[in-house]
Design an enzyme around this catalytic site. Sequence first.
Site, PDB file in Angstrom:
ATOM      1  CB  CYS A  83      -0.924  -0.243   1.194  1.00  0.00           C
ATOM      2  SG  CYS A  83      -0.274   0.229   2.883  1.00  0.00           S
TER       3      CYS A  83
ATOM      4  CG  HIS B 202      -0.891 -46.888  -5.288  1.00  0.00           C
ATOM      5  ND1 HIS B 202      -1.313 -45.826  -5.551  1.00  0.00           N
ATOM      6  CD2 HIS B 202      -0.278 -46.906  -3.886  1.00  0.00           C
ATOM      7  CE1 HIS B 202      -0.734 -44.910  -4.545  1.00  0.00           C
ATOM      8  NE2 HIS B 202      -0.304 -45.731  -3.582  1.00  0.00           N
TER       9      HIS B 202
END
EC number: 2.7.1.197
Length: 635
Positions: free
Chosen positions: A384, A554
């Site tokens: 900012c 798996h």
Amino acid sequence: MSSDIKIKVQSFGRFLSNMVMPNIGAFIAWGIITALFIPTGWLPNETLAKLVGPMITYLLPLLIGYTGGKLVGGERGGVVGAITTMGVIVGADMPMFLGSMIAGPLGGYCIKKFDNWVDGKIKSGFEMLVNNFSAGIIGMILAILAFLGIGPAVEVLSKILAAGVNFMVAHDMLPLASIFVEPAKILFLNNAINHGIFSPLGIQQSHELGKSIFFLIEANPGPGMGVLLAYMFFGRGSAKQSAGGAAIIHFLGGIHEIYFPYVLMNPRLILAVILGGMTGVFTLTILNGGLVSPASPGSILAVLAMTPKGAYFANIAAIIAAMAVSFVVSAVLFKTSKVKERSDIEAATRRMHDMKAESKGASPLAAGNVTNDLSHVRKIIVACDAGMGSSAMGAGVLRKKVQDAGLSNISVTNSAINNLPPDVDLVITHRDLTERAMRQVPQAQHISLTNFLDSGLYTSLTERLVAAQRHIDNEVKVTDSLKDSFDDTNNNLFQLGADNIFLGRKAATKEEANSFAGEQLVKGGYVEPEYVQAMLDREKLTSTYLGESIAVPHGTIEAKDRVLKTGVVFCQYPEGVRFGEEEDEVARLVIGIAARNNEHIQVITSLTNALDDETVIERLAKTTSVDEVLALLNK
């Protein structure tokens, strides 16, 4: 105001405030000493009151001069700037705050030009001699010039400004300043106005009168608080819900930027803050209010801390009056407004963000110069104007989301735009400040927002960062996830055949999809029947969803003895099967694997390589040709 002019004004104002803001602690120290120990203070002390004069005459201007010189010319610029400022101080009979803002940068500029001129021309061994004597000689010359010219000139200018201020005060015209101050605040010029203009004038007036009204013209939290209260009572949607928290941050924390989006989403409210500001200044003028030193940040706590003895009623009345007028005007504007859709602050914020992006030919998700590739992002800075309140809060929100997402390799900090480092990867700024940020670090990616607490934008960005990280980690993730399923004893290559490909499948759950893949592995003679349950058990531990519509189920490490030979089955689910906890974790390609060694690596490598091309994934998910699958995976 054109974009270039606005950026130049912001940059100049930021430069002025950058000379003051790093030294705010010294101003506050001087203000407290003044409020306590001068004859009209809370604890009058003739001995300690002797600190007041030297601090305002020498310490504060020298700090400003040093900081200004350092901003232009680095450390050497700061030293020469301080020397030059000393000439201004001695050459005038009043505190030289305006003079120090000229002398400091002038000293830094001159030494910087000299250093550039002699760069590469100094013989080896003479560097220190030249550096020290050049700073001393240039500083001496500038100090003399400042003593003879700048000091007297600034003194005359200060007297002219003081006369103008006195005229405005005497004729009750000072409240008109709010017509310019309040809209300028919305353009993020609040720090430049407060510390670049009002603080120097206020310090001089405070030294003469014991307090100054200038410290409360911009810092008065009343106008912004009135707008937020109006949203709390008359707003709609998330704007109403978030206004309460914003009010606390604004009023107690002093972060005025928090209410700017609430005004930007309904520009008519600028009238409310202008009238509120004018009311506050008028009240201060009538009741003779003011502060002894700048209130930074502009919270009610800082205002009360800097209020001198006898001015509490005036200052509190000014804040309440400004708040009341701003609230009433905002309420009237809300009641007469027929644009209901603008009541949602997140919608308004997103709409402005998207419109800005689209006006520049970019997609809404790529405001600024953000590309689709966030894989290299490691350093994010929310920036900012001052690098303090608003950006710090925004960085805090984003940092928590990034940490919760497990992105430990990405840092999120906040900074002033002028202090953005060259190694930053992604910069997030308010839309009115983005072009400045892009000029400061053009090599970085930039995102614009209109509300530093825009949780939706931060959530979207975090999701994109997670997706990018997942994309990078896919191959590693596959390999790591399968380490418990094979050993590296053989080097035979496994070839994926047409019998291992199943297209056009449908499944209601991931368990159903995993079971089908396991059953095909059994039918192919790759595993024993018990391996199917091991695949389901493995899925319960952690999801085998990899992202990009692919899952690789798996078995567990305990089931490796159930593997007869390496096998891979490719199962296509065009309609998708949800594998993860999130709604978008839907797999259209389910690759069942059984392996005792690394024979399956060729197929896995082909799959992970395919992840680099979204069109390949799409073709694999929709094709009805087994030959096309084989061609794509065997590239």
